[in-house]
Design an enzyme around this catalytic site. Sequence first.
Site, short mmCIF file in Angstrom:
data_model
loop_
_atom_site.label_atom_id
_atom_site.label_comp_id
_atom_site.label_asym_id
_atom_site.label_seq_id
_atom_site.Cartn_x
_atom_site.Cartn_y
_atom_site.Cartn_z
CG HIS A 156 -1.86 1.14 1.30
ND1 HIS A 156 -2.71 1.48 0.26
CD2 HIS A 156 -2.09 2.05 2.29
CE1 HIS A 156 -3.43 2.52 0.61
NE2 HIS A 156 -3.07 2.89 1.83
CG ASP B 24 -3.77 5.40 4.21
OD1 ASP B 24 -3.98 4.99 3.05
OD2 ASP B 24 -3.65 4.64 5.19
CB CYS C 227 -2.94 2.93 -2.78
SG CYS C 227 -1.90 1.52 -3.26
#
EC number: 3.4.22.-
Length: 341
Positions: A231, A248, A300
């Site tokens: 991630h 995030d 991401c």
Amino acid sequence: MALVPKIRNRTISDKPVSSSCTRTSSFRQRLLASCKRFLRFKLLVRASSVSLKKKAARCSQSQQVVKHNDDRIEEHSSSNRGFKDGNNFLVSSTETKKLVAFCGEPFQPLNEEEVALVNSALSKRNRKKILVSHKNSNIDISGETLQCLRPNQWLNDDVTNLYLELLKERQTRDPQKYFKCHFFNTFFYVKLVSGSGYNYKAVSRWTTKRKLGYDLIDCDIIFVPIHIDIHWTLGVINNRERKFVYLDSLFTGVGHTILNAMAKYLVDEVKQKSQKNIDVSSWGMEYVEERPQQQNGYDCGMFMLKYIDFYSRGLSLQFSQKDMPYFRLRTAKEILRLRAD
């Protein structure tokens, strides 16, 4: 036998028409016509009002997203952005003109030549071919490496780091237009916290003035790409606003650790490079909650790059998941041209 005249019943239409009735009927007709004209005018005013409100709303949104440059427009329409059949970008000449009229730089549509360039680079026949080489970073991008910019793929280090190099060069070309930023590559944070934990010595030579040409503390914003397992997230040292920021596109719950590591790094960096002690106890520690968030398990990296792109422009994060296909295509084009716009 006498004939009796037959008398028929009168209807309303049989009544003799007097001059007063004629005047009344004429008045009613004029009144009705006036009412119709008034209603048409009212509807026109209402439609104009709605249109003006929509335009005002779009202008208001543009003013909110532009911080660094007041004449930059941030309205955009993403309905015609995306990949078709995996990699063909939908852009017609008419749609392009409309998009150019309403879109700012972050959403500039690709032309037919640029779309063809990307499609060719992503084709099977170019998988083994080196498409571009970036001298300053010594990064080579092959057709295979570029495949990560197709939909539903995770970004790799080479594509991510080359794009960050292009952002650095963009800033150098036009320093008045962008914040003065430093873009760490994807290996920096891994080195900083690898092994037994935080280790400044592992990265102390990354930022000498001889290498950078400037002092890190003089930058407005310092970007720290972070890769945790599979991630991508982003750490930001914001010298302008004296705060440490963590973004995030999902919630992984590790922001506090990263914020503390960045704060400690800045203190050590300033002390080693300038022999000064900097107090960051009053600096903010911000986990950005109002941010664009991904709705899948593979975008991401693209969200992280766009966080960096928009912040370096001085723009708020006015994009969403639906813009990701467009951003993937645009990033591929910019890498192939070795120029970030």
